[in-house]
Design an enzyme around this catalytic site. Structure first.
Site, PDB file in Angstrom:
ATOM      1  N   GLN A 111     -96.090  -2.216-112.454  1.00 47.19           N
ATOM      2  CA  GLN A 111     -95.613  -1.379-111.218  1.00 47.19           C
ATOM      3  C   GLN A 111     -96.679  -0.090-111.533  1.00 47.19           C
ATOM      4  OE1 GLN A 111     -94.439   1.674-112.207  1.00 47.19           O
ATOM      5  NE2 GLN A 111     -93.213   1.134-113.818  1.00 47.19           N
ATOM      6  N   SER A 127     -95.378   6.262-111.468  1.00 48.92           N
ATOM      7  CA  SER A 127     -95.476   7.728-112.110  1.00 48.92           C
ATOM      8  C   SER A 127     -97.110   8.133-112.447  1.00 48.92           C
ATOM      9  CB  SER A 127     -94.736   7.444-113.430  1.00 48.92           C
ATOM     10  OG  SER A 127     -93.471   7.504-113.288  1.00 48.92           O
ATOM     11  N   SER A 172     -95.135   0.001-116.195  1.00 53.12           N
ATOM     12  CA  SER A 172     -94.707  -1.289-117.054  1.00 53.12           C
ATOM     13  C   SER A 172     -95.383  -2.552-116.902  1.00 53.12           C
ATOM     14  CB  SER A 172     -93.212  -1.683-116.468  1.00 53.12           C
ATOM     15  OG  SER A 172     -92.195  -0.359-116.686  1.00 53.12           O
ATOM     16  N   GLU A 190     -84.900  -2.116-106.800  1.00 51.47           N
ATOM     17  CA  GLU A 190     -84.738  -1.888-108.142  1.00 51.47           C
ATOM     18  C   GLU A 190     -83.421  -1.371-108.761  1.00 51.47           C
ATOM     19  OE1 GLU A 190     -87.737   0.968-109.647  1.00 51.47           O
ATOM     20  OE2 GLU A 190     -87.885  -0.219-111.501  1.00 51.47           O
ATOM     21  N   SER A 203     -84.575   8.430-112.963  1.00 54.34           N
ATOM     22  CA  SER A 203     -83.713   9.111-114.101  1.00 54.34           C
ATOM     23  C   SER A 203     -82.297   9.324-113.702  1.00 54.34           C
ATOM     24  CB  SER A 203     -84.199  10.197-114.701  1.00 54.34           C
ATOM     25  OG  SER A 203     -83.850  11.305-113.659  1.00 54.34           O
TER      26      SER A 203
END
Lengths: 387, 311
Positions: free
Chosen positions: A125, A128, A160, A243, A366
């Protein structure tokens, strides 16, 4: 409400169990966040595919078995019962796959889903950016249309699996004048395209699971865009829902951890504190609660319902449960907690798991962001700064 | 395998909720508290809805429903902070009598003529005893009527009552979260609603998480009791601990969000908080129920692991 499995569901469980017992590696694989471990996890993906277990809920036409969500939960329970390895392709099968299923064209489904289910293409992915973490709408990497290609320039980070994976997905600004949630497009790209530089990031445990990605005029065909130009934010939110919601962390994983924790407790019972005992009982209770809740969500989806912002409740719950279970294990281990390998040579999986569990409340949005979403979208409180 | 209530069950619960919202609001709680009395009209309203006969078999004039429906409606009774002993009489007493094969009083219970006190060794009081004398005990909850007394240590009665206490606790928690949330939307400080501050949002979100993951445990326990599973007591205890924790967290958070106003009698929250405190300790404390789970799970008598989700 019927909390009994049908004979067909019980027979399916027996089938999965037999296959897993015959195929799951007897020794745990080494972490997939290094070259050797990654390769062994990819090999496992292909072993799974040889049994047609890559992604059981997908239609057979795309490499699946066309099973329902209850069967998927049974599959996952048996997978974790057998100690099945982490899925190298989780970004693909659990996040991108469902997104393509919802937004992709028939051509895209044919092209991407089967190789994903079969472990032939492993996905990273790329959400960010250095300036866009929790605030994902702040992304600035650009994809400018040039004929039948997009030309991508910019930088992604904390990607990731990107150190070793084959393909990546993310959102890019296709309208350079746009701001925030507008003008973004969801694009899939081959990580080996000229102009992409991967710089693995060494993580706190020393291994390299994620990477920075640098894009220098990278040309990507327009047919790799999902759901049309400018739709990126909506598509990304759907992916984030998959997710945080049902798929990424099935209950079996935490029930297996809770069971291992109970077993660890039994070997340390003599010196364990009452507080540790309570924490172990709490671990089992919370993992069970998560399982019941997931069965409820699965039943709701099977009846035509959807998961919305409730996915944030899930994500908060499983990530904080995982951290607290591993913290409890570290406390039970006492002086042995710091050992990377125990004196009998076994890898200290509690230590590895504890370190990994610290990332849970951070990745996939987060938990601070999840609590904001919960407060604003489920409880209806005003947005930050409103008034 | 289908972990869902039916549309009929949800509609029934919604009907009860709407009825209680319309007839049993905070003004009623205040009036009952001020008069230190029960209002027979409230009981009669519940009887007229058929709720006293919810679990009574049809041949005795009831609706013949099960513990799942009862647990759902018990949660609604918690949400409304119901002052009448409907849950004890109709959702605990009735299935307890049925299990013992004692059907003599059921028709009268369904008709609303009997409120059933439930003495048990685990409690130092009996709620809603028919005659009150000098042995009255005063609960922190002004709407609970307690007398001194105790009874036998009947395990089935304990499990039924603990289950229904847990169901009420999740309803109480829902209501307290809603009260605190509504207050946070209208109370302004520093030029904005306090609910816009993350310091408030995150506390309320944590309550939402606790409630979300306590409810299915309560429903699972109700299903286990309904089916008569051998493991049902473990699920009941799990439910009581989870529901207690969710309600206590939400109560403490709700008063904090209300600030000094939360400490006043004027704000309604205290009725729900006091009921939560009472039910948290009633029918087996948190420690009692945690120990039952702990002994089964750590002691190895209950099957655990991913393949035993519904053991």
């Amino acid at each position: 409400m019927d909390l009994n499995y049908t004979p067909a569901q019980t027979a399916f469980r027996a089938e999965v169990r037999a296959w897993m017992e015959a195929h799951v590696p007897k020794e745990p694989l080494i972490t997939l966040e290094c070259r050797e471990g990654y390769d062994s996890h990819v090999e496992w993906e292909r072993t799974l595919a040889s049994g047609n277990w890559g992604m059981v809920t997908w239609p057979e036409a795309y490499g699946g078995r066309g099973l329902d969500l209850i069967q998927w939960l049974i599959f996952e329970e048996e997978y974790f019962r057998a100690g099945g390895p982490n899925r190298a392709n989780q970004n693909g099968i659990f996040l991108l796959g469902p997104t393509i299923m919802e937004f992709g064209t028939e051509e895209q489904k044919q092209r991407f889903l089967t190789p994903m289910a079969r472990g032939e293409v492993i996905w990273a992915q790329a959400w960010s950016e250095p300036g866009a973490g929790s605030d994902m709408a702040a992304i600035s990497s650009k994809a400018i249309r040039d004929g039948d290609h997009y030309v991508i320039t910019g930088q992604k980070t904390w990607s990731s699996r990107a150190a070793f994976a084959d393909w990546g997905f993310g959102i890019f600004r296709t309208d350079p004048e746009s701001k925030r949630h507008k003008g973004l497009t969801f694009i899939l790209f081959d990580l080996n395209t000229p102009g992409i530089t991967r710089r693995p990031i060494r993580q706190l445990h020393g291994d390299t699971g994620f990477a920075e990605l640098f894009f220098d005029e990278v040309r990507v065909p327009v047919e790799n865009c999902l759901a049309g130009e400018g739709q990126g934010w909506n598509v990304a939110m759907a992916t984030a829902g998959f997710e945080r919601g049902l798929m990424l962390r099935s209950p079996g994983r935490f029930q297996a951890t809770a069971k291992r924790l109970v077993e660890l407790y039994r070997t340390h019972e003599a010196e364990a504190s009452p507080a540790a005992r309570e924490a172990v009982t709490q671990a089992w209770m919370a993992a069970q609660a998560y399982a019941y809740n997931t069965y409820g969500v699965a039943a709701k989806i099977m009846a035509g319902g959807k998961i919305g912002a409730e996915a944030s409740l899930n994500k908060i719950f499983w990530s904080e449960l995982d951290r607290s279970m591993h913290r409890t294990a570290m406390q039970l281990l006492g002086a042995a907690a710091e050992l990377k390998r125990f004196d009998d040579g076994r890898v200290n999986q509690w230590l590895e798991g504890y370190i990994f569990s610290l990332s849970g409340p951070i990745y996939a949005g987060s938990n601070e962001v999840q609590r904001n979403i919960t407060a604003e979208r489920l409880l209806g409180l005003p947005r930050v700064g409103a008034g | 395998m289908d972990f869902r209530f039916t549309e009929d069950q949800l509609t029934l619960a919604e009907t009860v909720r709407d009825y209680l919202v319309g007839t049993h609001g905070p003004d009623v709680l205040r009036r009952l508290d001020a008069e230190n009395a029960r209002d027979p009209a409230i009981w009669q309203g519940l009887v007229d809805m058929g709720l006293t006969g919810l679990l009574v078999p049809e041949e005795q004039g009831g609706l013949g429903m099960g513990l799942l429906e009862a647990a759902l409606i018990a949660a609604e009774c918690g949400r409304a902070c119901l002052a009448e002993p409907l849950v004890d009489t109709a959702f605990v007493g009735v299935p307890w009598l049925l299990a013992k094969g004692e059907t003599g009083q059921l028709a009268a219970i369904a008709a609303g003529e009997i409120k059933l006190p439930l003495p048990h060794a685990i409690n130092p009081w009996v709620a809603d005893a028919p005659s009150r004398g000098n042995d009255e005990l005063v609960s922190v909850d002004p709407l609970r009527v307690l007398s001194k007394g105790t009874g036998e240590d009947d395990p089935h009665l304990l499990n039924l009552a603990a289950l229904m206490s847990a169901a009420q606790l999740v309803g109480l928690a829902d209501a307290m979260l809603s009260q605190a949330t509504e207050y946070a939307k209208i109370r302004t400080q520093f030029g904005q609603p306090i609910g816009a501050f993350q310091g408030i949002k995150h506390q309320l979100a944590s309550c939402a998480v606790a409630i979300e993951f306590a409810k299915p445990v309560v429903w699972r326990a109700a299903a286990a009791m309904q089916e008569g599973l051998e493991s049902a007591p473990i699920h009941v205890s799990h439910a009581k601990v989870s529901a207690t924790d969710a309600a206590m967290l939400t109560a403490e958070t709700a008063i904090q969000v209300h600030g000094a106003m939360g400490y006043t009698y004027e704000v309604d929250l205290h009725f729900w908080m006091k009921r939560s405190w009472a039910l948290a300790g009633a029918w087996g404390s948190r420690a009692f129920h945690l120990k039952r789970v702990d002994e089964a799970v750590l002691g190895g008598t209950h099957a655990i692991g991913p393949e035993h989700t519904f053991a």
